[in-house]
Design a protein around this motif. Structure first.
Motif, mmCIF file in Angstrom:
data_model
loop_
_atom_site.group_PDB
_atom_site.id
_atom_site.type_symbol
_atom_site.label_atom_id
_atom_site.label_comp_id
_atom_site.label_asym_id
_atom_site.label_seq_id
_atom_site.Cartn_x
_atom_site.Cartn_y
_atom_site.Cartn_z
ATOM 1 N N TYR A 83 -6.470 -3.744 2.348
ATOM 2 C CA TYR A 83 -5.719 -2.545 1.989
ATOM 3 C C TYR A 83 -4.457 -2.512 2.834
ATOM 4 O O TYR A 83 -4.426 -3.027 3.953
ATOM 5 C CB TYR A 83 -6.553 -1.263 2.148
ATOM 6 N N ALA A 84 -3.406 -1.926 2.275
ATOM 7 C CA ALA A 84 -2.110 -1.868 2.948
ATOM 8 C C ALA A 84 -1.420 -0.573 2.536
ATOM 9 O O ALA A 84 -1.780 0.039 1.527
ATOM 10 C CB ALA A 84 -1.265 -3.074 2.532
ATOM 11 N N PRO A 85 -0.405 -0.142 3.311
ATOM 12 C CA PRO A 85 0.338 1.063 2.909
ATOM 13 C C PRO A 85 0.996 0.853 1.544
ATOM 14 O O PRO A 85 1.476 -0.228 1.231
ATOM 15 C CB PRO A 85 1.404 1.206 4.000
ATOM 16 N N GLU A 90 4.029 7.328 3.637
ATOM 17 C CA GLU A 90 3.505 7.149 4.989
ATOM 18 C C GLU A 90 2.267 6.249 4.986
ATOM 19 O O GLU A 90 1.393 6.407 4.138
ATOM 20 C CB GLU A 90 3.065 8.501 5.575
ATOM 21 N N PRO A 91 2.185 5.338 5.950
ATOM 22 C CA PRO A 91 0.931 4.592 6.097
ATOM 23 C C PRO A 91 -0.109 5.482 6.778
ATOM 24 O O PRO A 91 0.224 6.329 7.599
ATOM 25 C CB PRO A 91 1.320 3.410 6.989
ATOM 26 N N ASP A 93 -3.400 6.369 9.207
ATOM 27 C CA ASP A 93 -3.985 5.948 10.473
ATOM 28 C C ASP A 93 -5.497 5.870 10.245
ATOM 29 O O ASP A 93 -6.170 6.901 10.207
ATOM 30 C CB ASP A 93 -3.633 6.978 11.551
ATOM 31 N N CYS A 111 -10.129 8.031 8.226
ATOM 32 C CA CYS A 111 -8.698 8.059 8.530
ATOM 33 C C CYS A 111 -8.318 9.418 9.132
ATOM 34 O O CYS A 111 -9.088 10.372 9.071
ATOM 35 C CB CYS A 111 -7.877 7.863 7.253
ATOM 36 N N TYR A 119 0.907 10.335 1.670
ATOM 37 C CA TYR A 119 0.324 9.055 2.087
ATOM 38 C C TYR A 119 -0.005 8.215 0.875
ATOM 39 O O TYR A 119 -0.174 8.738 -0.229
ATOM 40 C CB TYR A 119 -0.970 9.290 2.879
ATOM 41 N N VAL A 121 -1.949 4.170 -0.272
ATOM 42 C CA VAL A 121 -2.627 2.927 0.076
ATOM 43 C C VAL A 121 -2.651 2.025 -1.155
ATOM 44 O O VAL A 121 -2.751 2.506 -2.287
ATOM 45 C CB VAL A 121 -4.059 3.204 0.605
ATOM 46 N N THR A 122 -2.511 0.730 -0.916
ATOM 47 C CA THR A 122 -2.632 -0.259 -1.981
ATOM 48 C C THR A 122 -3.864 -1.104 -1.682
ATOM 49 O O THR A 122 -3.979 -1.682 -0.608
ATOM 50 C CB THR A 122 -1.383 -1.159 -2.058
ATOM 51 N N SER A 143 -2.989 1.082 -6.562
ATOM 52 C CA SER A 143 -2.376 1.943 -5.546
ATOM 53 C C SER A 143 -2.805 3.380 -5.741
ATOM 54 O O SER A 143 -3.123 3.807 -6.851
ATOM 55 C CB SER A 143 -0.849 1.865 -5.620
ATOM 56 N N THR A 145 -1.666 7.394 -4.172
ATOM 57 C CA THR A 145 -0.862 8.260 -3.305
ATOM 58 C C THR A 145 -1.410 9.681 -3.406
ATOM 59 O O THR A 145 -1.934 10.082 -4.452
ATOM 60 C CB THR A 145 0.637 8.261 -3.689
#
Length: 188
Positions: A83-85, A90-91, A93, A111, A119, A121-122, A143, A145
């Motif tokens: 997973y990535a931003p 925003e990514p 945490d 998180c 926020y 995530v992909t 993805s 959001t």
């Protein structure tokens, strides 16, 4: 011995020898009575698809502790994920490693999110080495959001699990096994 009697005797001897050889082939050897092939061949599968998430796309959630939940349409491998931003947001945490729940299809990840932010995530931004089914076929890239509203923060794991629709046995963190008391290990 006359030739007439020799032919049936030869045929009888050949039949007995063939039966004996056949019986020896079917008997398991004493060395490996339960030999099993170490090769597992799985049929080809379609790539897994992300079927539900928490939060859902464009949902507004409370700040604080958030449990990201991603459910796929197939049983997944617990050891591969990616997973990535998401681009342009925003990514998050988060802890590094998601946990695969007992349904073998749903991953959860704890998180922290802050108020007033968007926020994203992909999942499987890089398909190689990412979320994959048991046949090692990687999931399709997807993805997500979502927005974090201003308001009272979620401050307990229990409340975050309730919001994500998780039961008490579906915690996103797993405790390590406890060492036994009075054991012989550990330098006596």
């Amino acid at each position: 011995m006359p030739r007439r009697r020799l032919v049936p005797a030869v045929v009888l001897c050949a039949a007995v020898c063939a039966t004996s050889a056949h019986a020896q082939v079917q008997r398991p050897s004493a060395e490996a009575p339960n030999a099993v092939s170490p090769v597992l061949i799985l049929p080809p599968t379609l790539p897994p698809k992300l079927v539900s998430t928490y939060p859902t796309q464009d949902q507004s959630v409370a700040p604080g502790i958030l449990i990201l939940k991603a459910a796929f349409d197939q049983q997944m491998s617990p050891t591969v994920w990616n997973y990535a931003p998401a681009p342009g947001v925003e990514p998050m945490d988060c802890v590094k490693t998601p946990r695969l729940l007992s349904d073998q299809k749903t991953f959860v990840l704890i998180c922290r999110v802050l108020a007033g932010r968007v926020y994203g995530v992909t999942f499987n931004a890089e398909r190689s080495g990412g979320f994959a089914n048991l046949g090692e076929n990687p999931a399709e890239t997807a993805s997500l959001t979502f927005k974090v509203e201003d308001g009272a923060p979620v401050t307990t794991l229990r409340r975050a699990m309730e919001l994500a629709g998780l039961r008490s046995d579906q915690t996103p963190v797993q405790e390590p096994p406890r060492a036994s008391v009075g054991g012989t290990a550990g330098g006596r």
